[in-house]
Enzyme design. Structure first.
Site, PDB file in Angstrom:
ATOM      1  N   HIS A 185       1.247  -1.379  -0.007  1.00 46.52           N
ATOM      2  CA  HIS A 185      -0.004  -0.081  -0.080  1.00 46.52           C
ATOM      3  C   HIS A 185       1.196   1.517  -0.070  1.00 46.52           C
ATOM      4  CE1 HIS A 185      -2.952   3.120   1.823  1.00 46.52           C
ATOM      5  NE2 HIS A 185      -3.987   2.235   0.777  1.00 46.52           N
ATOM      6  N   ASP A 208      -7.527  -3.685  -0.733  1.00 39.63           N
ATOM      7  CA  ASP A 208      -8.526  -4.252  -1.844  1.00 39.63           C
ATOM      8  C   ASP A 208      -8.666  -5.830  -2.125  1.00 39.63           C
ATOM      9  OD1 ASP A 208      -8.878  -1.648  -1.991  1.00 39.63           O
ATOM     10  OD2 ASP A 208      -6.704  -0.842  -2.906  1.00 39.63           O
TER      11      ASP A 208
HETATM   12  C1  MLT Z   1      -8.139   4.965   0.159  1.00 37.25           C
HETATM   13  O1  MLT Z   1      -8.280   3.785   1.389  1.00 37.25           O
HETATM   14  O2  MLT Z   1      -8.199   5.897  -0.111  1.00 37.25           O
HETATM   15  C2  MLT Z   1      -6.980   4.403  -0.489  1.00 37.25           C
HETATM   16  O3  MLT Z   1      -6.406   3.504   0.178  1.00 37.25           O
HETATM   17  C3  MLT Z   1      -5.821   4.989  -1.312  1.00 37.25           C
HETATM   18  C4  MLT Z   1      -5.339   6.309  -0.052  1.00 37.25           C
HETATM   19  O4  MLT Z   1      -5.505   6.490   0.566  1.00 37.25           O
HETATM   20  O5  MLT Z   1      -4.692   6.769  -1.453  1.00 37.25           O
END
Ligand code: MLT
Length: 428
Positions: free
Chosen positions: A307, A364
């Site tokens: 992530h 995800d």
């Molecule tokens: C989110 O929950 O918005 C995603 O993991 C993406 C992010 O935080 O950049």
């Protein structure tokens, strides 16, 4: 004690204030840098830029911490309802029993979508991507409810807009799905709770009842909570920047939906399923694809692993992994893609290559698997993310307007031609 940072430009020293947050995060305030030095800072993608101060969500990517208004995500996901968490994000505190009942009642009052809007759905092609349908119908709400356009941010009108948005988004989302398969729309049933109602509008038919399974309701409730806010991510920053021009809440949220649509943001869980399909079509040899992922010269990358901000683990993935196991066991789904997903998960959690690089399955990955098991079509995955992110967008828009933040207006370093004279078309 107030602290400062010093920078030296052309041998001149400039002192800049340091801003410290409640969790001891530090920032150098450069808002007056240009006025005093003529310099701006450059940071493509704003990865090192704090666009605002915010009291909504705290995230520590190194330690895997996520908190909404101070409450750990683990506690909220395991104990609260999505509407309770929405209230917390938007109004700053957990509701007491009376406040929650009132809030839920107000949401139930607005679940219907104006009948005239059904005609929009008839006009969209059957293959219309549901995110396109969602963003344009949300934007159209501002035309149906003109009081939302009041730039003076009258709090009663803002609250009505908030209730309408939270109430109607599941109806629009389910209808965009029904429209894509050309099935009749199912109307909301207000004796059902928020998640039950959404599932019923998605899967019930006029010809047969849909039996609502509590394991599935629980998984959807958790997924919505886990996605409810994530500080200044791409779609939230979009909502704030559109709202900073004093655009109404419907338009700002509609812009957020568009930003979420992209595969680098909300579209990531759709990419997970596409990757699993690719591996399946190729014969389902997981080891072969794992080797490809390890090969620096091979363009193949595993989707749904690692992530951008969580460097060691995604706290949301730890919570949803359990729901994912529960849902798969309960439904007893026999799907080759889910088998491949389970094998990939095992490799990523055990293989040193993935462990050393922090390529753990993220939220995800698991959300994609759950949605697939629930037979939610792949194109609807991002819509599910939008349903969850809605209270976060609203809370961030509300905070920005209440703090009277200025219009968003970044600068640039120009790299084009110098001044040159116009040449008539006949001479070019
Ligand atoms: C989110 O929950 O918005 C995603 O993991 C993406 C992010 O935080 O950049």
């Amino acid at each position: 004690m107030s602290r400062t940072a010093k920078i030296v430009l052309n041998e001149n020293e400039h002192e800049l204030p340091v801003v410290t947050g409640s969790e001891n995060e530090n920032a150098i305030d450069i808002s007056k840098l240009r006025a005093s030095t003529g310099y701006i800072t450059i940071d493509p993608g704003y990865k090192n830029t704090g666009a605002t101060t915010s009291a909504i969500t705290f995230l520590d990517g190194e330690k895997g911490i996520l908190r909404y208004r101070g409450y750990p995500i683990e506690q909220l996901a395991n104990n609260a309802s999505f509407l309770e968490v929405s209230y917390l994000l938007i109004y700053g505190e957990l509701p007491n029993a009376v406040e929650l009942q009132l809030f839920e009642g107000n949401i139930k009052m607005h679940t219907l979508v104006h009948e005239d809007m059904k005609r929009f759905f008839e006009a969209y092609p059957a293959k219309a991507h549901p995110m396109g349908v969602l963003s344009s119908t949300v934007s159209s709400f501002a035309t149906f409810y003109p009081e939302s356009q009041n730039p003076n941010r009258n709090s009663e009108a803002v609250n009505l807009t908030i209730q309408r948005l939270i109430a109607k988004l599941p109806t629009l989302a389910a209808w965009s799905y029904k429209n894509s398969i050309r099935h009749p729309f199912m109307y909301p049933k207000n004796h059902l709770n928020y998640c039950e109602n959404f599932l019923n509008m998605m899967f019930a038919m006029p010809t047969e009842e849909y039996v609502i399974d509590p394991v599935i309701v629980d998984a959807i409730n958790k997924l919505l909570i886990l996605h409810a806010d994530h500080e200044q991510n791409c779609s939230t920053s979009t909502v704030r920047i559109v709202g900073s021009s004093q655009a109404n809440l419907y338009s700002s949220v509609s812009a957020g939906i568009c930003a979420l649509w992209g595969p680098l943001h909300g579209g990531a869980n759709q990419k997970v399923i596409e990757m699993l399909l690719k591996i399946h079509i190729d014969g389902g040899n997981v080891d072969k694809w794992v080797e490809k992922a390890k090969d620096k010269n091979d363009p193949f990358r595993l989707m749904g692993f690692g992530h951008r901000v969580y460097k060691n683990f995604d706290p949301r993935a730890r919570i949803i992994k359990k729901s994912c196991d529960d849902v798969l066991e309960k439904l007893g789904v026999d799907d080759p893609l889910l088998e491949i997903a389970k094998k990939l998960e095992k490799v990523a959690l055990e293989d040193d290559y993935f462990k050393e690089r922090n390529l753990y399955p993220n939220v995800d990955f698991y959300s994609g698997i759950i949605y697939k098991a629930l037979r939610i079509p792949t194109e609807m995955f991002t819509v599910m993310f939008a349903l969850g992110r809605l209270p976060g967008w609203i809370a961030q828009w509300k905070e920005m307007t209440e703090n009277n933040e200025p219009i968003g207006r970044p600068r640039q370093i120009y790299t084009g031609h110098g001044s040159r004279d116009y040449v008539d078309v006949s001479k070019r």
